[in-house]
Design an enzyme around this catalytic site. Structure first.
Site, PDB file in Angstrom:
ATOM      1  N   SER A  43       0.829  -1.205   0.000  1.00 20.03           N
ATOM      2  CA  SER A  43       0.000   0.000   0.000  1.00 20.03           C
ATOM      3  C   SER A  43       0.861   1.251   0.000  1.00 20.03           C
ATOM      4  CB  SER A  43      -0.962  -0.011   1.190  1.00 20.03           C
ATOM      5  OG  SER A  43      -0.265  -0.161   2.407  1.00 20.03           O
ATOM      6  N   GLU A  44       1.984   1.224   0.697  1.00 21.95           N
ATOM      7  CA  GLU A  44       2.980   2.297   0.596  1.00 21.95           C
ATOM      8  C   GLU A  44       4.384   1.725   0.688  1.00 21.95           C
ATOM      9  OE1 GLU A  44      -0.501   4.879   1.493  1.00 21.95           O
ATOM     10  OE2 GLU A  44       0.256   3.086   2.488  1.00 21.95           O
TER      11      GLU A  44
END
Length: 262
Positions: A43-44
């Site tokens: 996600s990051e």
């Protein structure tokens, strides 16, 4: 250069929220960082410059698989974990301080992100089937939706096509906690930035802490909370609201380390 995968907001491997962490000797090209984040597909992914003066905050940036974001809690926690806990980072959200705590947790000092009441965006009803919308509010980057119960939050199966049309970087769905020791539960959906469901979202708790202070009749200038993010992987975030700052506390586990070759 060195690269890591770290599970954040958990003390158990394969739980919490996985983040990529890449250590840089000097600032890197944003297009290259975006390509690395797309390759890792977490996600990051955090990119931190460790080659600067030791007494200066380390430049830190975060990328989803599709875009750069202004603040990310779990990837900051992951980066501090890799670097040893006590760190200061220079970011698009200002200087963020991380502190290694005696119990093995890492504390992070973040700006509070207060949400103001708004009418529900049109796509919310279609995007969150089964959610009884009791209130909605707009924070800096996300829309917050108050559901009738934790059971609704746990059970919702979003329509991500509909949610992607909400004019925001993401949607937080939350309700009061349903077990001892948990003040509230939440889930976070961000198809607008290439993340259908974020497993555990530190930045969302900068909004949740301020939102629940009023509703749980806590002091908005000085209150502690425990939040459960009820994704499939799950995670626990401890929060300390201190006026316009939120202290987030979590643990992290390194599950992979290696060399990035390109």
């Amino acid at each position: 250069m060195r690269a890591f995968v770290v599970d954040a907001f958990t003390d158990t491997a394969f739980a919490g929220n996985p983040a990529g962490v890449v250590l840089l000797d000097s600032p890197a090209d944003p297009a290259w960082m975006q390509s690395v984040a797309a390759e890792l597909r977490h996600s990051e992914t955090a990119f931190v410059v460790v080659g600067g003066p030791p007494d200066e905050p380390k430049p830190l940036r975060w990328f989803t698989p599709t875009t750069e974001v202004p603040l990310c809690g779990h990837a900051t926690l992951a980066t501090a974990h890799v670097l040893g806990g006590d760190q200061r980072f220079d970011t698009r959200s200002g200087v963020l301080t991380c502190t290694a705590l005696p119990d093995g947790w890492i504390g992070m000092d973040f700006p509070a992100d207060r949400a103001e009441p708004v009418e529900p965006p049109e796509a919310i009803a279609a995007g969150l089937p089964g959610i009884t919308v009791e209130a909605t509010a707009q924070a800096a980057t996300k829309v917050l939706v108050l559901a009738a119960s934790a059971a609704e939050v746990r059970a919702v199966r979003p329509d991500f096509t509909a949610l992607a049309t909400v004019p925001s970087r993401g949607v937080i769905v939350t309700a009061p906690g349903d077990r001892p020791g948990v003040d509230f539960v939440s889930r976070v959906f961000s198809p607008q930035v290439g993340i259908q469901e974020d497993p555990v979202t530190g930045s969302a708790h900068c909004t949740l802490a301020t939102w629940w202070a009023e509703r749980l009749h806590r002091d908005p200038r000085n209150s502690d909370f425990v939040g459960e993010q009820a994704s499939a992987r799950g995670g626990t975030v401890r929060m300390a609201l201190r006026g316009d700052r939120v202290g987030l506390r979590g643990r992290a586990v390194t599950v992979l380390s290696g060399d990035l070759l390109v």
